[in-house]
Motif scaffolding. Sequence first.
Motif, mmCIF file in Angstrom:
data_model
loop_
_atom_site.group_PDB
_atom_site.id
_atom_site.type_symbol
_atom_site.label_atom_id
_atom_site.label_comp_id
_atom_site.label_asym_id
_atom_site.label_seq_id
_atom_site.Cartn_x
_atom_site.Cartn_y
_atom_site.Cartn_z
ATOM 1 N N VAL A 10 0.808 -1.225 0.000
ATOM 2 C CA VAL A 10 0.000 0.000 0.000
ATOM 3 C C VAL A 10 0.837 1.270 0.000
ATOM 4 O O VAL A 10 0.334 2.344 -0.320
ATOM 5 N N GLU A 11 2.112 1.182 0.313
ATOM 6 C CA GLU A 11 2.968 2.366 0.253
ATOM 7 C C GLU A 11 3.208 2.806 -1.186
ATOM 8 O O GLU A 11 3.561 3.949 -1.437
ATOM 9 N N LEU A 12 2.991 1.921 -2.151
ATOM 10 C CA LEU A 12 3.122 2.270 -3.568
ATOM 11 C C LEU A 12 1.807 2.773 -4.165
ATOM 12 O O LEU A 12 1.792 3.328 -5.252
ATOM 13 N N CYS A 13 0.709 2.577 -3.450
ATOM 14 C CA CYS A 13 -0.629 2.916 -3.951
ATOM 15 C C CYS A 13 -0.807 4.421 -4.077
ATOM 16 O O CYS A 13 -0.430 5.186 -3.201
ATOM 17 N N LYS A 14 -1.399 4.843 -5.217
ATOM 18 C CA LYS A 14 -1.694 6.259 -5.439
ATOM 19 C C LYS A 14 -3.197 6.543 -5.409
ATOM 20 O O LYS A 14 -3.636 7.620 -5.793
ATOM 21 N N GLY A 15 -3.978 5.577 -4.983
ATOM 22 C CA GLY A 15 -5.403 5.792 -4.769
ATOM 23 C C GLY A 15 -6.244 5.950 -6.011
ATOM 24 O O GLY A 15 -7.328 6.520 -5.942
ATOM 25 N N CYS A 16 -5.820 5.435 -7.145
ATOM 26 C CA CYS A 16 -6.592 5.611 -8.382
ATOM 27 C C CYS A 16 -7.869 4.777 -8.397
ATOM 28 O O CYS A 16 -8.808 5.091 -9.117
ATOM 29 N N ARG A 17 -7.880 3.682 -7.632
ATOM 30 C CA ARG A 17 -9.042 2.800 -7.493
ATOM 31 C C ARG A 17 -9.381 1.994 -8.752
ATOM 32 O O ARG A 17 -10.454 1.405 -8.843
ATOM 33 N N LEU A 18 -8.512 1.948 -9.758
ATOM 34 C CA LEU A 18 -8.776 1.128 -10.941
ATOM 35 C C LEU A 18 -8.924 -0.340 -10.560
ATOM 36 O O LEU A 18 -9.737 -1.059 -11.131
ATOM 37 N N CYS A 19 -8.156 -0.778 -9.580
ATOM 38 C CA CYS A 19 -8.202 -2.169 -9.132
ATOM 39 C C CYS A 19 -9.554 -2.525 -8.524
ATOM 40 O O CYS A 19 -10.038 -3.647 -8.672
ATOM 41 N N VAL A 20 -10.169 -1.577 -7.852
ATOM 42 C CA VAL A 20 -11.471 -1.817 -7.216
ATOM 43 C C VAL A 20 -12.509 -2.171 -8.281
ATOM 44 O O VAL A 20 -13.273 -3.121 -8.132
ATOM 45 N N GLY A 38 0.440 10.205 1.339
ATOM 46 C CA GLY A 38 -0.808 10.940 1.456
ATOM 47 C C GLY A 38 -1.934 10.441 0.572
ATOM 48 O O GLY A 38 -2.960 11.098 0.443
ATOM 49 N N TYR A 39 -1.771 9.269 -0.026
ATOM 50 C CA TYR A 39 -2.812 8.695 -0.874
ATOM 51 C C TYR A 39 -3.675 7.723 -0.077
ATOM 52 O O TYR A 39 -3.175 6.988 0.769
ATOM 53 N N GLU A 40 -4.983 7.707 -0.399
ATOM 54 C CA GLU A 40 -5.871 6.721 0.210
ATOM 55 C C GLU A 40 -5.521 5.347 -0.339
ATOM 56 O O GLU A 40 -5.270 5.198 -1.530
ATOM 57 N N ILE A 41 -5.517 4.360 0.530
ATOM 58 C CA ILE A 41 -5.088 3.019 0.142
ATOM 59 C C ILE A 41 -6.265 2.071 -0.043
ATOM 60 O O ILE A 41 -7.421 2.458 0.136
ATOM 61 N N ILE A 42 -5.941 0.829 -0.381
ATOM 62 C CA ILE A 42 -6.931 -0.237 -0.525
ATOM 63 C C ILE A 42 -6.558 -1.366 0.426
ATOM 64 O O ILE A 42 -5.452 -1.414 0.952
ATOM 65 N N SER A 43 -7.491 -2.260 0.630
ATOM 66 C CA SER A 43 -7.188 -3.506 1.337
ATOM 67 C C SER A 43 -7.785 -4.643 0.518
ATOM 68 O O SER A 43 -8.624 -4.425 -0.350
ATOM 69 N N ILE A 44 -7.334 -5.858 0.799
ATOM 70 C CA ILE A 44 -7.796 -7.028 0.053
ATOM 71 C C ILE A 44 -8.473 -7.996 1.015
ATOM 72 O O ILE A 44 -7.900 -8.367 2.038
ATOM 73 N N ASP A 45 -9.691 -8.399 0.674
ATOM 74 C CA ASP A 45 -10.404 -9.425 1.432
ATOM 75 C C ASP A 45 -9.921 -10.775 0.895
ATOM 76 O O ASP A 45 -10.339 -11.209 -0.183
ATOM 77 N N LEU A 46 -9.015 -11.419 1.617
ATOM 78 C CA LEU A 46 -8.416 -12.661 1.155
ATOM 79 C C LEU A 46 -9.407 -13.815 1.071
ATOM 80 O O LEU A 46 -9.163 -14.793 0.364
ATOM 81 N N GLU A 47 -10.529 -13.698 1.761
ATOM 82 C CA GLU A 47 -11.561 -14.724 1.657
ATOM 83 C C GLU A 47 -12.233 -14.673 0.277
ATOM 84 O O GLU A 47 -12.654 -15.698 -0.244
ATOM 85 N N LYS A 48 -12.331 -13.484 -0.296
ATOM 86 C CA LYS A 48 -12.961 -13.314 -1.606
ATOM 87 C C LYS A 48 -11.975 -13.440 -2.765
ATOM 88 O O LYS A 48 -12.356 -13.775 -3.876
ATOM 89 N N CYS A 49 -10.717 -13.128 -2.518
ATOM 90 C CA CYS A 49 -9.701 -13.101 -3.579
ATOM 91 C C CYS A 49 -9.512 -14.490 -4.184
ATOM 92 O O CYS A 49 -9.336 -15.474 -3.460
#
Length: 67
Positions: A10-20, A38-49
């Motif tokens: 998540v330190e590389l994330c720029k918050g574009c949300r394309l992955c979402v 200073g970018y909003e990050i994402i998390s991954i639900d490993l149960e769904k992945c």
Amino acid sequence: MAKAKATANVELCKGCRLCVGVCPRQAIIPEETLNRKGYEIISIDLEKCIGCGMCYKICADYVFTVE
């Protein structure tokens, strides 16, 4: 044999949300937490992945690893 799963640096994330939008299982969750840049990050639900790699393919910032 273990199933493939995505992880995110998540330190590389720029918050574009394309992955979402591209995740077929809605396993990527937008967060309001900020990384050090200073970018909003994402998390991954490993149960769904399912380890499909779509997040890896769309991310220009190499946030994801699929193992």
